[in-house]
Design an enzyme around this catalytic site. Structure first.
Site, short mmCIF file in Angstrom:
data_model
loop_
_atom_site.label_atom_id
_atom_site.label_comp_id
_atom_site.label_asym_id
_atom_site.label_seq_id
_atom_site.Cartn_x
_atom_site.Cartn_y
_atom_site.Cartn_z
N ASN A 249 0.86 -1.18 0.00
CA ASN A 249 0.00 0.00 0.00
C ASN A 249 0.90 1.23 0.00
O ASN A 249 1.49 1.57 1.03
CB ASN A 249 -0.90 -0.02 1.24
CG ASN A 249 -1.80 1.21 1.31
OD1 ASN A 249 -1.93 1.98 0.35
ND2 ASN A 249 -2.43 1.42 2.45
N TRP A 250 0.99 1.89 -1.14
CA TRP A 250 1.91 3.02 -1.27
C TRP A 250 1.37 4.29 -0.61
O TRP A 250 2.11 5.26 -0.47
CB TRP A 250 2.18 3.29 -2.75
CG TRP A 250 2.98 2.24 -3.43
CD1 TRP A 250 3.51 1.10 -2.87
CD2 TRP A 250 3.37 2.21 -4.81
NE1 TRP A 250 4.19 0.36 -3.82
CE2 TRP A 250 4.12 1.02 -5.03
CE3 TRP A 250 3.15 3.05 -5.90
CZ2 TRP A 250 4.65 0.68 -6.26
CZ3 TRP A 250 3.68 2.72 -7.14
CH2 TRP A 250 4.43 1.54 -7.32
N LYS A 251 0.08 4.29 -0.27
CA LYS A 251 -0.54 5.46 0.35
C LYS A 251 -0.29 6.71 -0.52
O LYS A 251 -0.38 6.62 -1.74
CB LYS A 251 -0.06 5.62 1.79
CG LYS A 251 -0.28 4.35 2.62
CD LYS A 251 -0.04 4.55 4.08
CE LYS A 251 -0.30 3.24 4.83
NZ LYS A 251 -0.16 3.39 6.28
N HIS B 47 -9.57 0.84 5.22
CA HIS B 47 -8.29 1.08 5.89
C HIS B 47 -8.48 2.03 7.06
O HIS B 47 -9.31 2.95 7.00
CB HIS B 47 -7.27 1.66 4.90
CG HIS B 47 -5.87 1.64 5.41
ND1 HIS B 47 -5.38 2.59 6.27
CD2 HIS B 47 -4.84 0.78 5.18
CE1 HIS B 47 -4.12 2.33 6.56
NE2 HIS B 47 -3.77 1.23 5.91
N GLU C 208 -6.91 4.47 8.12
CA GLU C 208 -6.72 5.89 7.82
C GLU C 208 -7.95 6.48 7.15
O GLU C 208 -8.28 7.65 7.37
CB GLU C 208 -5.47 6.07 6.96
CG GLU C 208 -4.20 5.78 7.74
CD GLU C 208 -3.00 5.45 6.88
OE1 GLU C 208 -1.92 5.24 7.45
OE2 GLU C 208 -3.13 5.38 5.63
N GLU D 255 -5.04 -5.22 10.59
CA GLU D 255 -4.03 -4.20 10.85
C GLU D 255 -4.34 -3.48 12.16
O GLU D 255 -5.18 -2.58 12.20
CB GLU D 255 -3.99 -3.17 9.72
CG GLU D 255 -3.48 -3.69 8.40
CD GLU D 255 -3.15 -2.55 7.45
OE1 GLU D 255 -1.98 -2.40 7.09
OE2 GLU D 255 -4.07 -1.79 7.10
N GLY E 260 2.84 1.90 11.05
CA GLY E 260 3.83 2.96 10.94
C GLY E 260 4.45 3.40 12.24
O GLY E 260 5.16 4.41 12.30
N SER F 200 3.60 -2.30 10.52
CA SER F 200 5.05 -2.31 10.75
C SER F 200 5.70 -3.63 10.35
O SER F 200 6.64 -4.11 10.99
CB SER F 200 5.38 -1.96 12.21
OG SER F 200 4.98 -0.63 12.52
N GLY G 105 3.12 -1.31 4.30
CA GLY G 105 3.09 0.13 4.08
C GLY G 105 4.45 0.66 3.67
O GLY G 105 4.89 0.48 2.54
N GLY G 106 5.15 1.28 4.61
CA GLY G 106 6.42 1.94 4.29
C GLY G 106 7.45 1.04 3.65
O GLY G 106 8.20 1.48 2.76
#
Length: 268
Positions: A8-10, A104, A106, A182, A188, A226, A247-248
């Site tokens: 997920n590049w967000k 999600h 967010e 999640e 994150g 994470s 994610g990151g």
């Protein structure tokens, strides 16, 4: 069961140049693996770029082993309408997406997505033949108060209500739906639940969804929060964890593919 590893590049990367650089790195490694080993058959890779980059990323990935997902779709219409700023299920499918992420944390936090909103989005996605990666998870406070399973019950009730309204989805749901657990407090932050905690929660998720209908007894459940190259092996070793929503660590080809390779060694 084949593992899924989804990036997920967000709201990243910022430029087309950086998107292409990331894709170059991903494709260079996956193409090399495809030429030398069948290991990629053990996992399915997917990336979810921002909407502005979706068509270009999909075009670059055409013919590769990597699928493309949207990060969200409009709740208001499956096709078109006077909804400024929204992208519909039909539009993202036309841009090349075969899946979409929904629910999600967010989106729930910043856009206040409700139970009814998510039912509408799921309905639109399935109507336009998009698979759905449905995200669930508890906050730090809920985790500390030992409310994780209660929160998950509430969030999974979206699927129960959807199936009640559209029982025809039962026949193909296990092929068109992936659940991603999640914990909000782990996204994150560098905080990570134990593998045992995740495994028990995944087992509960699978049992809960199976209780909705006997035909849904092999749901794919991913872990996200994470996940990185250092801890992926421990998650991949557990039979209840069918892959990762990353994610990151998905913004660097090396770390993303290291996570995928961790699952390739334990899933067939």
């Amino acid at each position: 069961m084949q593992a899924w590893v989804i990036g997920n590049w967000k709201q990243n990367p910022a430029t087309n140049h950086d998107v292409n650089a990331l894709l170059n790195d991903l494709l260079a490694v996956t193409d090399a693996q495809a030429d030398t080993t069948p290991v990629t058959s053990r996992f399915q890779l997917m990336v979810a770029p921002s909407c502005i980059h979706l068509a270009a990323v999909s075009a670059r990935l055409k013919g590769s082993t990597i699928q493309c997902a949207a990060q969200d779709i409009s709740q208001h219409s499956a096709s078109t309408g006077a909804y400024t700023g929204d992208c519909s299920a039909q539009q993202v499918a036309d841009a090349g997406a075969t899946w979409t992420i929904l629910g999600h944390s967010e989106r729930r936090q910043y856009h206040k997505e409700s139970h009814d909103t998510l039912i509408k989005k799921l309905t639109h996605a399935f109507a336009k033949n998009l698979g759905v990666v449905f995200c669930i998870g508890e906050t730090q406070t809920q985790y500390d108060d030992q409310q994780t399973l209660n929160v998950i019950n509430d969030q999974l009730s979206v699927l129960k209500d959807l199936l009640t309204q559209q029982p025809e989805l039962l026949l193909s749901l296990s092929e068109r739906l992936i659940v991603a657990y999640e914990p909000v407090w782990a996204i994150g932050t560098g905080k990570v639940p134990t593998v045992e905690e995740v495994s028990k929660t995944h087992q509960y998720i699978k049992q809960t969804i199976a209780s909705f209908a006997k035909t849904v007894d092999n749901m794919t459940v991913l872990y996200g929060g994470s996940v990185n190259a250092s801890n992926a092996d421990s998650f991949a070793a557990d039979a209840m964890i069918d892959g990762a929503l990353v994610g990151g660590a998905s913004l660097k080809a090396e770390s993303f593919l290291a996570i995928a390779n961790a699952f390739s060694h334990t899933h067939t």
